[in-house]
Enzyme design. Sequence first.
Site: not given
Length: 287
Positions: A236, A203, A13
């Site tokens: 993201c 998360h 990530d």
Amino acid sequence: MTAIRIVEVGPRDGLQNEAVTLSTADKLTLIQKLIAAGCTEIEATAFVHPKLVPQLADAVAVLAGQENTVARFSVLVPNQKGLERALAAGARAIAIFTAASESFCEKNIGRSIESSLTEYAEVVKTARQHGCWVRGYVSTVTHCPYEGKIPPEQAAQVIAQVAALGCDEVALGETLGRAVPEEIARLLEKTLLHLPASQLAGHFHDTNGRALEHVDVALGFGLTCFDGAVGGLGGCPFAPGAAGNLATEKLALHLAALGYETGLDAVALTDVGRWLRSRLEQRPDPL
Ligand code: HMG
Ligand code: MG
């Protein structure tokens, strides 16, 4: 002293949205440094489409480069094709990912939530037959970049469906870092009607600097697993507005101050974060 599991998602990530693509050699060095700092669960890379996420196009080499047998290296897998590639590269732990909002699911993996669950049922079954440990992510659990606020009942429903696929744990993705702690509390109230706290992981992206407050809320609900990305990197590519993850060093310091055991060396992690940010030509410190 209560033990808390920390899953280090920095190599996946943390790197997937960076303008600079870290070399494979630097990724392998990063992972070794993380292990030296006490990380035992590391999300190493992703077997997604290399054209969509070129930063992680070297997934095979990154996974093949792992010789350590102490740490669990998980890899993100978006579909059957990703699972086949991951298994061929020697993956022993995978993470599938869907979302609580239709629009984000479509933008992220090009399919509806329902269609993703149908395909993941087969992915999880095959992964299990190969002895893999399986995590399921549900993104946009409180906010979606396209739909705004997500009702907690809606998110809890998808979380329950992902758990029912046979996942060892389900990670609650607060993808945008836009939630307030009360929204995390409402989400957990609804989610815990379906599955136990021991099967959940937090998360929390840290865009608004509130991720540690979410951790505190989640601890109060009995969660004992949280994700961090060293250096506070991440976001993201398919979620505009999503900024860095909760920095693992910040999370480790916070948990230590509360009296929890994580096995992490926060000082060493801070050095790893500085090294990584310098390799990515980023200077600011997350602490
Ligand atoms: P698609 O184009 O819809 O796939 O992509 P397709 O099935 O239509 O196939 C098209 C072509 O792609 C075919 O090749 C396939 O073989 C190939 P062709 O026959 O045309 O030569 N293909 C693949 N190649 C390599 N690896 C694969 C793969 N699958 C198909 N796995 C797909 C669908 C899901 C692959 C694509 O949309 C994708 O890769 N998306 C990337 C999503 C992503 O990485 N997002 C970021 C991670 S999620 C996240 O950050 C959130 C999280 O952190 C939690 C949170 O914060 O909330 C986890
Ligand atoms: Mg994320």
